[in-house]
Design a protein around this motif. Structure first.
Motif, short mmCIF file in Angstrom:
data_model
loop_
_atom_site.label_atom_id
_atom_site.label_comp_id
_atom_site.label_asym_id
_atom_site.label_seq_id
_atom_site.Cartn_x
_atom_site.Cartn_y
_atom_site.Cartn_z
N LEU A 127 0.85 -1.04 -0.13
CA LEU A 127 -0.01 0.07 0.15
C LEU A 127 0.78 1.27 0.08
CD1 LEU A 127 -2.93 -1.07 2.57
CD2 LEU A 127 -3.08 -0.83 0.11
N MET A 128 2.39 1.01 -0.16
CA MET A 128 3.07 2.21 -0.06
C MET A 128 2.65 3.27 -1.09
SD MET A 128 4.78 2.53 2.73
CE MET A 128 5.99 3.72 2.04
N ALA A 129 2.54 2.68 -2.32
CA ALA A 129 2.07 3.44 -3.66
C ALA A 129 0.96 4.41 -3.26
CB ALA A 129 1.92 2.60 -4.80
N VAL A 130 -0.08 3.83 -2.71
CA VAL A 130 -1.09 4.60 -2.09
C VAL A 130 -0.77 6.07 -1.47
CG1 VAL A 130 -3.53 4.59 -1.16
CG2 VAL A 130 -2.89 2.69 -2.48
N LEU A 131 0.06 5.68 -0.27
CA LEU A 131 0.52 6.56 0.77
C LEU A 131 1.35 7.51 -0.09
CD1 LEU A 131 0.98 7.41 3.48
CD2 LEU A 131 3.06 6.32 3.44
N LYS A 132 2.00 7.26 -1.32
CA LYS A 132 2.90 8.14 -1.80
C LYS A 132 1.86 9.08 -2.74
CE LYS A 132 6.97 5.58 -1.80
NZ LYS A 132 8.04 4.79 -2.56
N ARG A 133 0.96 8.58 -3.07
CA ARG A 133 0.08 9.48 -4.01
C ARG A 133 -0.81 10.51 -3.07
NH1 ARG A 133 -1.37 4.61 -6.81
NH2 ARG A 133 -3.08 4.36 -5.76
N VAL A 134 -1.10 9.86 -1.87
CA VAL A 134 -1.97 10.97 -0.90
C VAL A 134 -0.99 11.92 -0.13
CG1 VAL A 134 -3.28 10.87 1.08
CG2 VAL A 134 -3.48 8.96 -0.38
N VAL A 135 0.22 11.27 0.16
CA VAL A 135 1.38 12.28 0.78
C VAL A 135 2.42 12.22 -0.26
CG1 VAL A 135 2.66 12.69 2.90
CG2 VAL A 135 0.46 11.47 3.11
N PRO A 136 2.77 13.47 -0.96
CA PRO A 136 3.91 13.37 -1.84
C PRO A 136 5.17 13.38 -1.34
CG PRO A 136 2.16 15.18 -2.37
CD PRO A 136 1.77 14.40 -1.22
N ALA A 137 5.10 13.87 0.08
CA ALA A 137 6.39 13.75 0.64
C ALA A 137 7.22 12.37 1.03
CB ALA A 137 6.60 14.51 2.17
N ALA A 138 5.97 11.38 0.97
CA ALA A 138 6.53 9.96 1.28
C ALA A 138 7.32 9.53 0.13
CB ALA A 138 5.08 9.06 1.42
N LYS A 139 7.38 10.06 -0.80
CA LYS A 139 8.05 9.73 -2.14
C LYS A 139 9.72 9.79 -1.57
CE LYS A 139 4.74 11.20 -5.57
NZ LYS A 139 4.56 12.09 -6.79
N LEU A 140 10.04 10.28 -0.68
CA LEU A 140 11.32 10.39 -0.29
C LEU A 140 11.61 9.23 0.54
CD1 LEU A 140 11.52 14.13 0.59
CD2 LEU A 140 12.43 13.47 -1.40
N LEU A 141 10.69 8.57 1.11
CA LEU A 141 11.01 7.43 2.05
C LEU A 141 11.81 6.30 1.16
CD1 LEU A 141 7.64 7.25 4.00
CD2 LEU A 141 10.04 7.80 4.84
N PRO A 142 12.52 5.76 1.74
CA PRO A 142 13.37 4.50 1.31
C PRO A 142 12.60 3.20 1.67
CG PRO A 142 14.29 5.08 3.45
CD PRO A 142 13.28 6.05 3.10
N ALA A 143 12.95 1.91 1.19
CA ALA A 143 12.27 0.90 1.68
C ALA A 143 12.57 0.64 3.15
CB ALA A 143 12.97 -0.46 0.98
N ILE A 144 11.12 0.21 3.81
CA ILE A 144 11.17 0.24 5.07
C ILE A 144 11.36 -1.29 5.68
CG2 ILE A 144 9.67 0.62 7.38
CD1 ILE A 144 10.26 3.25 5.71
N GLN A 145 12.40 -1.61 6.66
CA GLN A 145 12.64 -2.74 6.99
C GLN A 145 11.73 -2.96 8.46
OE1 GLN A 145 16.85 -3.33 7.48
NE2 GLN A 145 17.38 -2.64 5.31
N LYS A 146 11.49 -4.10 8.71
CA LYS A 146 10.83 -4.52 9.98
C LYS A 146 11.52 -3.96 11.20
CE LYS A 146 8.32 -8.10 12.47
NZ LYS A 146 8.11 -9.64 12.55
#
Length: 391
Positions: free
Chosen positions: A129-148
């Motif tokens: 669902l990260m793609a959805v978050l990045k569409r809703v919050v443009p700043a999320a596009k700066l986030l790298p891959a998230i590890q547990k």
């Protein structure tokens, strides 16, 4: 270290303006402006500190554009402490007002707050669902891959014959975005016979706050780390940017990059599986210019049988990561990044080893945007996998 006003002027006066630093400065190479060179900035710092020039926006722009890569220090025949000059100047005359840095401050300072954010981000990534978050919050596009996220124990004892004990520095960005390297570090250290201590109260090294001119916050973080770590044990860092900041300001403790520590260990009983692969190494500026420890990365990786270890062409120039620089100075950061991407493409790099989280995240984002398949890994993770480590 931070300088008094008198010390600032005295240190600036030690620059003889010989110009040997010019070809080593990333921003001067790009702009060709004397004001964006080390000696030019030192002249500006001297003039502002003496009231000859005003502390205006043009002055701040030239200082802000500096990456603090400190390549100029390595080239300077007079050993001018440029890092101390620019740190003090930012604290005394420049405080960056960046909304993202301001919002990030409590999460950088407190690891439990950071984990409170990374847990839901990790769950979103697992649910695709990260793609959805990045569409809703443009700043999320700066986030790298998230590890547990990991809740660290205070002690990871070795099961081998004990060779000693060390402390492991987590770092804010490494803990949030590359805890796999921290786990790999524990695996290698335990395998070689070292107990690994992780003080729970440790915090950010302070480099991001210092780069933003927030000396109060940086000093608070340094004091907290000073109180958290046992000075009898070496503090090992996996991010050379953290190591450089701690070396400059955490003066009561022994700071070592983990590769430097490991190459001096006894490897006679270690079992390392062969790896028939060419691995290119990117030298972080902080590792090369401040810690003077870039050779240790090559020596460590050469312990892997059959691996071909090569330096990435253009290693003497900064990648543009430089802590929060890619957020505060995206145009210059991307110009420098493009040079690295060109070198990676030209050398057909499949695996790139980098010992600094800022470099890794910046280069990885560039590779992702270019749809390249090059893997960026910490050298510790590479050798740990050949020693049986599974993330």
């Amino acid at each position: 270290m931070m300088l008094s006003l008198k010390e600032l002027t005295t240190e600036a006066d030690r620059c003889v303006a010989c110009g040997l630093c010019l070809p080593h400065c990333p921003t001067y190479r790009k702009t060709g402006s004397e004001a964006d060179s080390p000696r030019g900035r030192i002249q500006l710092i001297r003039a502002v500190s003496q009231g000859i020039l005003p502390n205006n926006e043009r002055f701040k722009e030239h200082i802000d554009l500096c990456l603090s890569c400190r390549s100029c220090e390595s080239a300077c025949p007079n050993s001018v402490s440029y890092g101390a000059l620019v740190d003090t100047t930012r604290a005394r005359y420049i405080q960056k007002k960046n909304i993202w840095l301001s919002l990030a401050k409590p999460f950088i300072r407190h690891r439990h707050l950071s984990n409170a954010v990374t847990w839901p981000l990790w769950l979103l990534s697992k649910l695709n669902l990260m793609a959805v978050l990045k569409r809703v919050v443009p700043a999320a596009k700066l986030l790298p891959a998230i590890q547990k996220p990991i809740v660290w124990k205070s002690l990871y004892p070795t099961t081998q014959a004990t060779q000693g004990a060390v402390s492991l520095f987590l770092g804010c960005a490494t803990n949030a975005f590359d805890n796999r390297t921290l786990s790999a570090s524990i695996h290698v250290l335990n395998t070689l016979g070292y107990d690994v201590h992780i003080p729970n109260a440790q915090t950010c090294c302070g480099s991001i706050a210092r780069q933003a001119g927030d000396d109060i916050e940086a000093s608070l973080l340094i004091k907290k780390n000073t109180d958290s770590f046992d000075p009898a044990m070496p503090i090992l860092t996996t991010a050379s940017g953290c190591g450089a900041g701690l070396k400059d300001y955490l003066t009561t403790h022994r700071i070592q990059d983990i590769s430097t520590f490991l190459v001096a260990c006894d490897w006679s009983s270690a079992q390392i599986a062969p790896l028939q692969e060419r691995i290119y190494v990117q030298d972080p500026c902080s590792l090369r210019n401040v810690l003077k420890a870039q050779k240790a990365v090559y020596d460590l990786l050469k312990k892997i049988p059959e691996a071909d270890i090569q330096a990435l062409p253009g290693n003497s120039q900064c990648c543009g990561g430089a802590g929060a620089y890619s957020v505060t100075q995206p145009e210059m950061a991307n110009q420098l990044l493009n040079d690295k991407l060109t070198a990676i493409t030209a050398s057909q790099v499949t695996t790139l080893a980098s010992a600094n989280i800022g470099c890794s995240l910046h280069i990885s984002k560039g590779l992702e945007n270019a749809h390249a398949t090059t893997r960026v890994m910490h050298p510790i993770e590479i050798i740990a996998k050949q020693m049986g480590f599974e993330a």
